[in-house]
Design an enzyme around this catalytic site. Structure first.
Site, PDB file in Angstrom:
ATOM      1  N   LEU A  45       0.855  -1.181   0.000  1.00 22.52           N
ATOM      2  CA  LEU A  45       0.000   0.000   0.000  1.00 22.52           C
ATOM      3  C   LEU A  45       0.892   1.232   0.000  1.00 22.52           C
ATOM      4  CD1 LEU A  45      -2.793  -0.882   2.601  1.00 22.52           C
ATOM      5  CD2 LEU A  45      -3.124  -0.516   0.145  1.00 22.52           C
ATOM      6  N   ASP A  46       0.597   2.191  -0.876  1.00 25.16           N
ATOM      7  CA  ASP A  46       1.368   3.425  -0.913  1.00 25.16           C
ATOM      8  C   ASP A  46       1.247   4.167   0.413  1.00 25.16           C
ATOM      9  OD1 ASP A  46       2.206   3.044  -3.546  1.00 25.16           O
ATOM     10  OD2 ASP A  46       0.393   3.967  -4.353  1.00 25.16           O
ATOM     11  N   PRO A  47       2.210   5.031   0.733  1.00 27.31           N
ATOM     12  CA  PRO A  47       2.156   5.763   2.012  1.00 27.31           C
ATOM     13  C   PRO A  47       0.855   6.532   2.237  1.00 27.31           C
ATOM     14  CG  PRO A  47       4.331   5.971   1.061  1.00 27.31           C
ATOM     15  CD  PRO A  47       3.490   5.258   0.033  1.00 27.31           C
ATOM     16  N   ALA A  49      -2.059   5.735   1.196  1.00 36.84           N
ATOM     17  CA  ALA A  49      -3.187   4.810   1.254  1.00 36.84           C
ATOM     18  C   ALA A  49      -3.309   4.192   2.644  1.00 36.84           C
ATOM     19  CB  ALA A  49      -3.025   3.719   0.207  1.00 36.84           C
TER      20      ALA A  49
END
Length: 292
Positions: A45-47, A49
């Site tokens: 998961l991107d930061p 998100a």
């Protein structure tokens, strides 16, 4: 030989990842409180998100492939009018465009979304271009030609449309970039856009409601939060075998077991510990992955 083991050194933790940290930051934190080095996660998961991050501990890290292959469910919010180089709110604006459509047929867009068969890979991604991660090239100002990736969208629905903001939920196949899907949606509104919020709510049958916050875990309670392997793989094929049969499997031996041919069967002991992943062919059970 006793094949029954405690889950103290292997298992699954379902984490509700907060905004502002990387998926690997979660792993670092879990390593500190569990004192285990062998920890992984199933799907970055991107930061910016939030949401469900399935973390694997000990020998269960070898099972990540089976979880990552499952469909993912997300809630996302788009802001129309500006496109960023990263596809989300962390990037720089590279294009602006007025919203070109005042009214849209949302039902038609939902139906069209289900027919999507491929989406472009964002420049800010971990895909390798000539051996180099594309996000590294993007940070250097290099714009390589990005490939498209096959995708299946099995569910798509709008949650709220209050222009310039659009919220939607979707269920997608492995490897689908929601940032690209958001840009596709923006085009249907005659504009450009970028993802400003993203939350993963499910992986397969594992839901965010069963996850725990990272800050709620410490050295004294993390074992109590381990998620049962039988629930992780509840939908798939599974068997509970006797200790005698398990000993043979753990030694790498093929054992007789009547049933239909099956490429992936999860093998449990009487204590509900996942001990092996096998395939069955011609009524013979062959170990693929043993989990000491």
């Amino acid at each position: 030989m006793n094949t029954t083991q405690t889950t103290a050194d292997k298992g699954f933790l379902l984490i509700d990842k907060p905004e502002g940290i990387t998926s690997f930051d979660v792993i670092r934190h879990l390593r500190r409180i569990t004192k285990l080095r062998r920890i992984g996660h199933c799907g970055t998961l991107d930061p910016f998100a939030t949401g469900l991050l399935v973390c694997t501990l000990g020998s269960y890290t070898r099972l990540s492939q089976f979880i990552e292959a499952q469909s993912k469910e997300y809630n996302a919010q788009i802001k129309l009018g500006a496109k960023t180089d990263s596809g989300d709110r962390t990037g720089s604006v590279i294009e602006t465009k007025d919203i070109g459509i005042s009214e849209v047929d949302s039902h038609n867009i939902c139906a069209e979304a289900l027919s999507i068969r491929e989406l472009p890979v964002p420049a800010y991604s971990a895909v390798k271009i000539d051996g180099v991660r594309s996000y590294k090239l993007a940070r250097q100002g290099i714009a390589p030609e990005m490939p498209a990736r096959l995708t299946t969208i099995s569910k798509f629905q709008f949650l709220k449309i209050e222009l310039p903001y659009i919220s939607y939920s979707c269920t997608v196949s492995k490897g689908t970039y929601i940032r690209s899907l958001s840009e596709w949606v923006a085009e249907r509104f005659g504009s450009v856009g970028h993802t400003i919020e993203l939350r993963r709510t499910a992986i397969g049958d594992i839901r965010i409601e069963d996850a725990v916050s990272l800050k709620s875990l410490d050295e004294t309670n993390w074992r109590d939060r381990l998620y049962p392997a039988q629930r992780v793989f509840e939908r798939g094929d599974h068997l509970t075998l006797t200790e005698e049969s398990l000993i043979k499997l753990m030694q790498g031996k093929i054992i007789p077991n009547e049933g239909e041919d099956c490429a992936t069967i999860m093998i449990f002991d009487s204590g509900a510990n996942l001990c092996s992943v096998c395939d069955r062919k011609d009524n013979l059970l062959k170990p693929r992955i043993n989990l000491p």
